[in-house]
Motif scaffolding. Structure first.
Motif, PDB file in Angstrom:
ATOM      1  N   UNK A 253       0.607  -0.810  -0.035  1.00  0.00           N
ATOM      2  CA  UNK A 253      -0.418   0.408   0.338  1.00  0.00           C
ATOM      3  C   UNK A 253       0.938   0.901  -0.292  1.00  0.00           C
ATOM      4  N   UNK A 256       2.734   0.847  -4.276  1.00  0.00           N
ATOM      5  CA  UNK A 256       2.280   0.152  -5.533  1.00  0.00           C
ATOM      6  C   UNK A 256       1.179   1.400  -5.630  1.00  0.00           C
ATOM      7  N   UNK A 259      -2.731   0.761  -4.754  1.00  0.00           N
ATOM      8  CA  UNK A 259      -2.952   1.444  -3.636  1.00  0.00           C
ATOM      9  C   UNK A 259      -3.338   2.774  -3.994  1.00  0.00           C
ATOM     10  N   UNK A 260      -2.928   2.834  -5.167  1.00  0.00           N
ATOM     11  CA  UNK A 260      -3.184   5.323  -5.328  1.00  0.00           C
ATOM     12  C   UNK A 260      -4.400   5.671  -5.139  1.00  0.00           C
TER      13      UNK A 260
ATOM     14  N   UNK B  90      10.440   2.391  -6.515  1.00  0.00           N
ATOM     15  CA  UNK B  90       8.856   2.134  -6.663  1.00  0.00           C
ATOM     16  C   UNK B  90       8.908   2.128  -5.107  1.00  0.00           C
ATOM     17  N   UNK B 134       5.775   7.437  -5.784  1.00  0.00           N
ATOM     18  CA  UNK B 134       4.983   8.065  -6.686  1.00  0.00           C
ATOM     19  C   UNK B 134       4.310   9.593  -5.769  1.00  0.00           C
TER      20      UNK B 134
END
Lengths: 264, 259
Positions: A253, A256, A259-260, B90, B134
């Motif tokens: 979470x 990745x 889980x955006x 990431x 992200x």
């Protein structure tokens, strides 16, 4: 996608469930079928309450077998995929045989498993392992081979050893694939355990799991109890899937994209 | 500038993939330490391939190529590569992404952490050290990528269109930051770009390449002294340089369409 109101998310499945139960009652009343052919939901719940002792003991036994087989599949599957992901030669020599193993119906193997691993828990765990092993291997191998080429180039630029590349790049990058494999395996493991109990289980220890109860209720023509066993197996399956869903969340979470959160 | 042995030297270098078309033909180029050289050219001219050869990620077919006087592969610990996208891992925070090269080299954890923190501060990102990629904007990701590339203090920095995906304002600011970083971590740069203005602002030498097969077509010296200020972009001299390079690029492109 537009977000559904929170209340609807709960109400819709409840409504469809109620509709299903109403339909069930309707068919039972309209057809005049007897309880031992089509019990009503209420009769099933009553049977479940009446048989709560054996059902609880059974579900514990099945959970143990399913968890054992699942963990075995998860760890052996991890190791196998590492081997397959490491070299093309190993992949070519092993993968066809894994497919052969997967293609062989487990039911054909059960007498042999019973003979080698012995009846009872060892046999049950072996069967569960066989059933849930392949999706883990297939998914993780795919993941280990799907590493971003630029990331690999980056590691090469830093003169990373093959082991460093595997541990620090390929394995973490493949985690979403591994977890996808585990999720499939989690739905298969309880089925595998119940099947194993039905085929090679023994009840000499006093309990034989849900698979054994299926066998036993069937011979006694306790049909509502059979339905109650089905319900219990289903609940066990949900627990397994939920456990892996939690693991998936815990591992992925933070970083990745699955889980955006979208704010539109 | 005193004469120093070149850090990168191509001598009659050619490259083709198997029996396929020739990607690069008869390249001759020497990059002296401290230079900032940009490669510019139409797509398909092999400018990214040049960087792959220098980094030892890809072999060449004919000729010679040395990096710091030795084979590219053996000179890897003197160079760093900045890719078109930031190529951050990431699953690691910005801090751990910058620590990666240090950890791969086996430095003690405390040293890795301190050095990475220092590098992130240098690119102005100490406040987002614990963020995952992200959560970062495109420009921030690229800054992390630059910090990661510079942690090991490379002599040679290879940049493959690093700012191509960014908006113009971010791109201009990162151009300025990249030049400013050379004050604290002096590096020689081999920079691949599509943008003429970017090449003129950054480089002291621009190499114009032609395609099919990829070859060096022309060279333009850019003599504006370093450090360069953003105001440079507004000047007439700057515009004249941009026009000169654009014209060369245009010629290269036209010759190709004639063929």
């Amino acid at each position: 996608m537009k977000k559904m109101p929170r209340l609807l998310v709960w109400l819709l499945p409840m409504a469809s469930g109620l509709l299903f139960v109403a339909l069930w009652y309707g068919i039972r009343l309209a057809s005049g079928l007897q309880s031992w052919i089509l019990p009503t939901p209420l009769e099933i719940i009553q049977a479940a309450w009446h048989e709560r002792g054996p059902l609880l003991a059974g579900v514990g036994h099945t959970a143990l077998g399913a968890a054992g087989g699942f963990l075995l599949a998860a760890s052996v599957g991890f190791a196998t995929a590492l081997l397959l992901g490491m070299s093309r030669a190993l992949r070519s020599s092993l993968y066809p045989w894994l497919l052969v193993l997967q293609m062989t119906p487990v039911i054909v193997l059960t007498p042999i498993i019973s003979l080698w691993a012995g009846p009872g828990m060892p046999g049950i765990i072996t069967i569960t392992w066989l059933i849930s092993y392949f999706p883990i291997v297939a998914n993780l191998t795919q993941g280990l081979l799907s590493t971003d080429r630029n990331h690999v180039a980056l590691f090469r630029m830093y003169n990373a050893s093959r082991f460093q590349e595997l541990r620090r790049l390929r394995v973490p990058a493949a985690m979403p694939y591994y977890l996808a494999g585990l999720r499939i395996a989690a739905t298969l493991a309880p089925i595998g355990a119940i099947f194993g109990e039905y085929m090679v289980g023994n009840s000499s220890g006093g309990t034989g799991g849900l698979g054994y109860l299926v066998y036993s209720y069937n011979t006694q023509i306790k049909i509502p109890a059979l339905f109650a066993t089905a319900l219990t197996s289903c609940l066990l399956g949900f627990v397994f899937v939920a456990a892996v869903a939690w693991l998936n969340w815990a591992v992925l979470h933070k970083w990745h994209d699955s889980f955006e959160r979208y704010d539109h | 500038m005193p004469w120093l042995p070149p850090i990168v030297e191509f001598t009659a270098l050619s490259k083709r993939y198997g029996d396929g078309p020739v990607v690069l033909e008869d390249l001759n180029l020497a990059v002296a330490p401290g230079e900032f050289v940009s490669l510019i050219g139409p797509s398909g001219c092999g400018k990214s391939t040049v960087l792959k050869l220098v980094s030892g990620l890809s072999p060449w077919t004919k000729g010679e190529l040395t990096v710091a006087g030795t084979k590219p592969r053996l000179a890897r610990d003197r160079q760093a590569f900045i890719f078109q996208d930031a190529t951050l891992l990431p699953w690691l925070t910005a801090q751990l992404n910058v620590e990666l090269p240090l950890q791969l080299r086996g430095l003690p954890p405390g040293e890795c952490a301190a050095k990475a923190r220092q590098m992130l501060a240098l690119v102005g990102l100490e406040s987002v050290r614990e963020y995952y990629p992200r959560q970062l904007s495109g420009g921030m990701k690229m800054r992390v990528s630059i910090a990661r590339a510079l942690t090991l203090a490379p002599q040679l920095l290879l940049l493959d269109e690093p700012f191509g995906a960014l908006d113009e304002m971010t791109r201009n600011r990162l151009n300025e930051e990249l030049l400013a970083l050379r004050a604290t971590s002096p590096f020689t740069a081999l920079f691949v770009t599509h943008s003429v203005a970017e090449a003129v602002f950054l480089s002291n030498r621009i190499v114009v390449m032609a395609a099919h097969p990829g070859r060096l077509q022309a060279e333009v010296k850019v003599d504006f002294p370093y450090p360069r200020q953003p105001e440079l972009r507004g000047g007439a001299e700057f515009q004249a340089k941009v026009n000169e390079v654009s014209r060369l690029l245009h010629e290269v492109d036209e010759r190709r369409t004639d063929a």
